[in-house]
Design a protein around this motif. Sequence first.
Motif, PDB file in Angstrom:
ATOM      1  N   GLN A 174       1.853  14.062 -16.400  1.00  0.00           N
ATOM      2  CA  GLN A 174       2.479  14.282 -17.706  1.00  0.00           C
ATOM      3  C   GLN A 174       2.253  13.089 -18.632  1.00  0.00           C
ATOM      4  O   GLN A 174       2.024  13.261 -19.826  1.00  0.00           O
ATOM      5  N   ASN A 175       2.319  11.892 -18.090  1.00  0.00           N
ATOM      6  CA  ASN A 175       2.117  10.694 -18.894  1.00  0.00           C
ATOM      7  C   ASN A 175       0.677  10.607 -19.403  1.00  0.00           C
ATOM      8  O   ASN A 175       0.441  10.241 -20.555  1.00  0.00           O
ATOM      9  N   MET A 176      -0.283  10.954 -18.566  1.00  0.00           N
ATOM     10  CA  MET A 176      -1.684  10.894 -18.985  1.00  0.00           C
ATOM     11  C   MET A 176      -1.957  11.904 -20.088  1.00  0.00           C
ATOM     12  O   MET A 176      -2.842  11.693 -20.914  1.00  0.00           O
ATOM     13  N   ASN A 177      -1.183  12.968 -20.129  1.00  0.00           N
ATOM     14  CA  ASN A 177      -1.306  13.949 -21.189  1.00  0.00           C
ATOM     15  C   ASN A 177      -1.057  13.308 -22.555  1.00  0.00           C
ATOM     16  O   ASN A 177      -1.647  13.705 -23.554  1.00  0.00           O
ATOM     17  N   LEU A 178      -0.202  12.284 -22.600  1.00  0.00           N
ATOM     18  CA  LEU A 178       0.057  11.563 -23.847  1.00  0.00           C
ATOM     19  C   LEU A 178      -1.199  10.879 -24.380  1.00  0.00           C
ATOM     20  O   LEU A 178      -1.300  10.597 -25.572  1.00  0.00           O
ATOM     21  N   TYR A 179      -2.137  10.583 -23.506  1.00  0.00           N
ATOM     22  CA  TYR A 179      -3.359   9.878 -23.876  1.00  0.00           C
ATOM     23  C   TYR A 179      -4.563  10.806 -24.001  1.00  0.00           C
ATOM     24  O   TYR A 179      -5.700  10.362 -24.006  1.00  0.00           O
ATOM     25  N   GLY A 180      -4.293  12.096 -24.043  1.00  0.00           N
ATOM     26  CA  GLY A 180      -5.381  13.047 -24.227  1.00  0.00           C
ATOM     27  C   GLY A 180      -6.088  13.468 -22.953  1.00  0.00           C
ATOM     28  O   GLY A 180      -7.166  14.043 -23.004  1.00  0.00           O
ATOM     29  N   VAL A 181      -5.497  13.163 -21.812  1.00  0.00           N
ATOM     30  CA  VAL A 181      -6.052  13.581 -20.533  1.00  0.00           C
ATOM     31  C   VAL A 181      -5.210  14.755 -20.042  1.00  0.00           C
ATOM     32  O   VAL A 181      -3.981  14.680 -20.039  1.00  0.00           O
ATOM     33  N   THR A 182      -5.858  15.828 -19.650  1.00  0.00           N
ATOM     34  CA  THR A 182      -5.115  17.021 -19.243  1.00  0.00           C
ATOM     35  C   THR A 182      -4.274  16.736 -17.999  1.00  0.00           C
ATOM     36  O   THR A 182      -4.651  15.899 -17.169  1.00  0.00           O
ATOM     37  N   PRO A 183      -3.161  17.438 -17.867  1.00  0.00           N
ATOM     38  CA  PRO A 183      -2.328  17.240 -16.675  1.00  0.00           C
ATOM     39  C   PRO A 183      -3.085  17.468 -15.365  1.00  0.00           C
ATOM     40  O   PRO A 183      -2.844  16.763 -14.387  1.00  0.00           O
ATOM     41  N   SER A 184      -4.016  18.418 -15.340  1.00  0.00           N
ATOM     42  CA  SER A 184      -4.750  18.664 -14.090  1.00  0.00           C
ATOM     43  C   SER A 184      -5.621  17.460 -13.719  1.00  0.00           C
ATOM     44  O   SER A 184      -5.740  17.120 -12.537  1.00  0.00           O
ATOM     45  N   VAL A 185      -6.207  16.800 -14.711  1.00  0.00           N
ATOM     46  CA  VAL A 185      -6.993  15.592 -14.438  1.00  0.00           C
ATOM     47  C   VAL A 185      -6.058  14.476 -13.972  1.00  0.00           C
ATOM     48  O   VAL A 185      -6.374  13.718 -13.056  1.00  0.00           O
ATOM     49  N   GLY A 186      -4.877  14.391 -14.582  1.00  0.00           N
ATOM     50  CA  GLY A 186      -3.882  13.412 -14.149  1.00  0.00           C
ATOM     51  C   GLY A 186      -3.429  13.657 -12.720  1.00  0.00           C
ATOM     52  O   GLY A 186      -3.249  12.724 -11.941  1.00  0.00           O
ATOM     53  N   ARG A 187      -3.261  14.923 -12.360  1.00  0.00           N
ATOM     54  CA  ARG A 187      -2.869  15.264 -10.993  1.00  0.00           C
ATOM     55  C   ARG A 187      -3.975  14.852 -10.012  1.00  0.00           C
ATOM     56  O   ARG A 187      -3.694  14.359  -8.917  1.00  0.00           O
ATOM     57  N   LEU A 188      -5.219  15.053 -10.409  1.00  0.00           N
ATOM     58  CA  LEU A 188      -6.340  14.669  -9.554  1.00  0.00           C
ATOM     59  C   LEU A 188      -6.322  13.164  -9.302  1.00  0.00           C
ATOM     60  O   LEU A 188      -6.477  12.714  -8.169  1.00  0.00           O
ATOM     61  N   TRP A 189      -6.133  12.380 -10.367  1.00  0.00           N
ATOM     62  CA  TRP A 189      -6.091  10.930 -10.185  1.00  0.00           C
ATOM     63  C   TRP A 189      -4.930  10.554  -9.267  1.00  0.00           C
ATOM     64  O   TRP A 189      -5.074   9.715  -8.377  1.00  0.00           O
ATOM     65  N   GLY A 190      -3.772  11.182  -9.478  1.00  0.00           N
ATOM     66  CA  GLY A 190      -2.622  10.902  -8.623  1.00  0.00           C
ATOM     67  C   GLY A 190      -2.897  11.231  -7.161  1.00  0.00           C
ATOM     68  O   GLY A 190      -2.530  10.480  -6.258  1.00  0.00           O
ATOM     69  N   LEU A 191      -3.556  12.371  -6.929  1.00  0.00           N
ATOM     70  CA  LEU A 191      -3.924  12.753  -5.560  1.00  0.00           C
ATOM     71  C   LEU A 191      -4.815  11.684  -4.934  1.00  0.00           C
ATOM     72  O   LEU A 191      -4.570  11.219  -3.812  1.00  0.00           O
ATOM     73  N   LEU A 192      -5.853  11.277  -5.656  1.00  0.00           N
ATOM     74  CA  LEU A 192      -6.782  10.273  -5.131  1.00  0.00           C
ATOM     75  C   LEU A 192      -6.089   8.927  -4.923  1.00  0.00           C
ATOM     76  O   LEU A 192      -6.392   8.202  -3.973  1.00  0.00           O
ATOM     77  N   TYR A 193      -5.157   8.604  -5.809  1.00  0.00           N
ATOM     78  CA  TYR A 193      -4.445   7.329  -5.711  1.00  0.00           C
ATOM     79  C   TYR A 193      -3.699   7.201  -4.385  1.00  0.00           C
ATOM     80  O   TYR A 193      -3.676   6.134  -3.772  1.00  0.00           O
TER      81      TYR A 193
END
Length: 182
Positions: free
Chosen positions: A20-39
């Motif tokens: 949700q936070n990455m969405n503030l920067y123009g990154v879709t939530p699904s891409v943010g979820r992917l980064w979180g998964l990899l993290y």
Amino acid sequence: MQSKEELEKARERVIEAISQNMNLYGVTPSVGRLWGLLYFQNQPMTLDEMKNELGMSKTSMSTSVRNLMDLHMVDKVWKKGNRKDLYVAEEDWYQTFIDFFTIKWRNGVQINVSAIEKSLRELNLLLEKPELTEDFINEIKSDIEKLHQSLEYYGWLNRLVDSFETHEIFDFIPKKPNDHTK
């Protein structure tokens, strides 16, 4: 078994907040979820593993990984004996922010500066026309002055971005309170 579920629940909460936070920067939530998964992975993942974990199509997964690589938030790694591409998240949150911030802001600054410089050239040519009234000339000069002030701002913004890239920002705002080391 319940401990594993509690761990997953704690991770999922953070991954959701990140997406949700990455969405503030123009990154879709699904891409943010992917980064979180990899993290939260303790090992590199293949596209197929990520696809299975998140339930996204392989094409969408590939696009998302490419997006994260462009932002320097994910790296491709090599592992002996594995022929598939493997990916890991950049775990340094400071560097992730710096890369993301500088990529986005450099692009924004360049777009705006190019538009301003083009408009300045056009306005200066317009000033050369003999049929202009004094009021119209003053209006053009006012716009030119405003555009020069905006160029000063973008110069400052570029220096701010430079301070992130060189890590000089940490001299002014340390990573930890009372920490003046880079």
